[in-house]
Design a protein around this motif. Structure first.
Motif, PDB file in Angstrom:
ATOM      1  N   LYS A  21     -19.029   7.319   1.331  1.00  0.00           N
ATOM      2  CA  LYS A  21     -20.078   7.112   2.380  1.00  0.00           C
ATOM      3  C   LYS A  21     -21.305   7.216   1.584  1.00  0.00           C
ATOM      4  O   LYS A  21     -21.727   8.297   0.537  1.00  0.00           O
ATOM      5  CB  LYS A  21     -20.121   8.356   3.495  1.00  0.00           C
ATOM      6  CG  LYS A  21     -21.310   8.434   4.036  1.00  0.00           C
ATOM      7  CD  LYS A  21     -21.405   9.725   5.209  1.00  0.00           C
ATOM      8  CE  LYS A  21     -22.628   9.554   6.069  1.00  0.00           C
ATOM      9  NZ  LYS A  21     -22.723  11.027   6.835  1.00  0.00           N
ATOM     10  N   LYS A  23     -25.753   6.124   1.943  1.00  0.00           N
ATOM     11  CA  LYS A  23     -26.757   5.777   2.793  1.00  0.00           C
ATOM     12  C   LYS A  23     -27.765   4.900   1.848  1.00  0.00           C
ATOM     13  O   LYS A  23     -28.482   5.454   0.805  1.00  0.00           O
ATOM     14  CB  LYS A  23     -27.890   6.855   3.122  1.00  0.00           C
ATOM     15  CG  LYS A  23     -29.027   6.658   4.297  1.00  0.00           C
ATOM     16  CD  LYS A  23     -29.315   7.852   4.970  1.00  0.00           C
ATOM     17  CE  LYS A  23     -30.332   7.397   5.809  1.00  0.00           C
ATOM     18  NZ  LYS A  23     -30.863   8.733   6.557  1.00  0.00           N
ATOM     19  N   SER A  31     -32.577   1.585   6.725  1.00  0.00           N
ATOM     20  CA  SER A  31     -31.557   2.135   6.239  1.00  0.00           C
ATOM     21  C   SER A  31     -30.308   1.562   6.675  1.00  0.00           C
ATOM     22  O   SER A  31     -30.414   1.345   7.916  1.00  0.00           O
ATOM     23  CB  SER A  31     -31.830   3.699   6.588  1.00  0.00           C
ATOM     24  OG  SER A  31     -32.973   4.312   6.203  1.00  0.00           O
ATOM     25  N   LEU A  33     -25.769   2.658   6.391  1.00  0.00           N
ATOM     26  CA  LEU A  33     -24.599   3.160   5.782  1.00  0.00           C
ATOM     27  C   LEU A  33     -23.597   2.216   5.162  1.00  0.00           C
ATOM     28  O   LEU A  33     -23.129   1.089   6.012  1.00  0.00           O
ATOM     29  CB  LEU A  33     -24.021   4.005   6.835  1.00  0.00           C
ATOM     30  CG  LEU A  33     -24.985   5.360   7.556  1.00  0.00           C
ATOM     31  CD1 LEU A  33     -24.156   6.155   8.439  1.00  0.00           C
ATOM     32  CD2 LEU A  33     -25.320   6.106   6.256  1.00  0.00           C
ATOM     33  N   VAL A  52     -28.585   4.312  12.694  1.00  0.00           N
ATOM     34  CA  VAL A  52     -28.366   5.047  11.390  1.00  0.00           C
ATOM     35  C   VAL A  52     -28.572   6.494  11.372  1.00  0.00           C
ATOM     36  O   VAL A  52     -27.512   7.037  10.895  1.00  0.00           O
ATOM     37  CB  VAL A  52     -28.850   4.307  10.079  1.00  0.00           C
ATOM     38  CG1 VAL A  52     -28.690   4.925   8.820  1.00  0.00           C
ATOM     39  CG2 VAL A  52     -28.486   2.615  10.259  1.00  0.00           C
ATOM     40  N   GLU A  53     -29.791   6.885  11.443  1.00  0.00           N
ATOM     41  CA  GLU A  53     -29.869   8.296  11.581  1.00  0.00           C
ATOM     42  C   GLU A  53     -29.021   9.250  12.253  1.00  0.00           C
ATOM     43  O   GLU A  53     -28.470  10.355  11.971  1.00  0.00           O
ATOM     44  CB  GLU A  53     -31.488   8.630  11.814  1.00  0.00           C
ATOM     45  CG  GLU A  53     -32.524   7.894  10.967  1.00  0.00           C
ATOM     46  CD  GLU A  53     -32.287   8.097   9.357  1.00  0.00           C
ATOM     47  OE1 GLU A  53     -31.757   9.277   8.870  1.00  0.00           O
ATOM     48  OE2 GLU A  53     -32.198   7.139   8.532  1.00  0.00           O
ATOM     49  N   ASP A  56     -25.341   8.952  11.171  1.00  0.00           N
ATOM     50  CA  ASP A  56     -25.070   9.726   9.689  1.00  0.00           C
ATOM     51  C   ASP A  56     -24.920  11.049  10.002  1.00  0.00           C
ATOM     52  O   ASP A  56     -24.193  11.673   9.191  1.00  0.00           O
ATOM     53  CB  ASP A  56     -26.416   9.574   9.048  1.00  0.00           C
ATOM     54  CG  ASP A  56     -26.512  10.055   7.431  1.00  0.00           C
ATOM     55  OD1 ASP A  56     -25.322  10.183   7.093  1.00  0.00           O
ATOM     56  OD2 ASP A  56     -27.380  10.266   6.921  1.00  0.00           O
TER      57      ASP A  56
END
Length: 270
Positions: A21, A23, A31, A33, A52-53, A56
């Motif tokens: 994984k 970022k 951003s 992943l 994404v945030e 994640d």
């Protein structure tokens, strides 16, 4: 749906393990992943472009995740465009890619190879190391050759077999030394890498590497060897990634056998 069954333009919802994984950022600064997902049948790259945030924070490397996404083709390889993702309570270990050959068959062949080491000190040292550092559940590398559960055992058997055959072709070689060294050459991987699916390096592994750890492991378990015999065995193990460091024919043979099996397992064919 298993990874081996995935086809382009198919929507898939399934549980996979996260082997890797990262970022990252696009050229525009957004951003995303970058994931490598695995199951017992194989692996596939995956990308998370949206939320994404939020996503994640739902999972970590080594976790099992339930994924909803679409299979696409990118640079002639399948890739999963992830639309939704959440943690799963499935055991990640059950999703680790497995050895391509039967583990019990490989263990039996390793015993056959070890039985040809008739020197009491070498044989006892090999048995002591393997008892403390079993190979069958480990990967040979985290992401290169034989990077699956049982890969370390498969690679070890292959390298030892090549060394055995080479010693039969060249009687000047000390066959028992090169065979014992071949069986033990990657024992340090059992201390360098954690278990699947991620095979993340341990703190010791990250700082010391498998060659140093393997030498230390053999020193700790050496039985019935003179100082010279132990030094010769350790030299073979220490030099198995560095042809220029080899000072004996046995060390050189082990280096080339290791390179041969790694290349045969990874390089494209025909």
């Amino acid at each position: 749906m298993t990874i081996a069954e995935l086809q382009e333009d198919r929507v898939v919802e399934a549980v996979y393990a996260v082997k890797a994984k990262r970022k990252l950022r696009t050229r525009g600064g957004a951003s995303y992943l970058a994931l490598e997902l695995v199951d017992p049948t194989g692996k596939i790259d995956a990308r998370v472009w949206s939320d994404v945030e939020l996503l994640d924070g739902r999972f970590a490397e080594g976790d099992a995740v339930r994924v909803l996404g679409r299979v696409e083709r990118f640079r002639d390889r399948l890739q999963l465009d992830v639309r939704s993702l959440e943690a799963s309570d499935v055991d990640p270990g059950s999703l680790t890619p497995a050895a391509r050959r039967d583990t019990e068959e490989l263990k039996g062949f390793l015993e056959f190879l070890l039985a040809e080491v008739s020197h009491p000190g070498l044989a006892e040292t090999v048995r002591a190391v393997l008892a403390d550092a079993p190979l069958e559940a480990r990967a040979a590398t985290p992401d290169a050759h034989h990077s699956y559960a049982g890969g370390l055992l498969e690679h070890t058997v292959a390298v030892a077999t090549v060394c055995r055959e080479t010693a039969q072709l060249h009687p000047r070689l000390r066959s028992e030394l090169v065979l014992a060294a071949a069986i033990l050459h990657d024992a340090g991987r059992t201390m360098e890498l954690g278990h699947g699916p991620a095979f993340t390096p341990t703190d010791e592994g990250r700082l010391l590497g498998h060659v140093h750890l393997g030498v230390r492991l053999v020193e700790e378990h050496a039985e019935g060897l003179s100082a010279t015999q132990l030094a010769e065995l350790l030299h073979c193990i220490a030099a198995h990634h560095d042809a220029r460091a080899a000072r004996t024919a046995e060390a050189a043979v082990l280096y080339h056998a290791n390179q041969l099996d790694a290349g045969a397992a990874t390089l494209p064919t025909g």
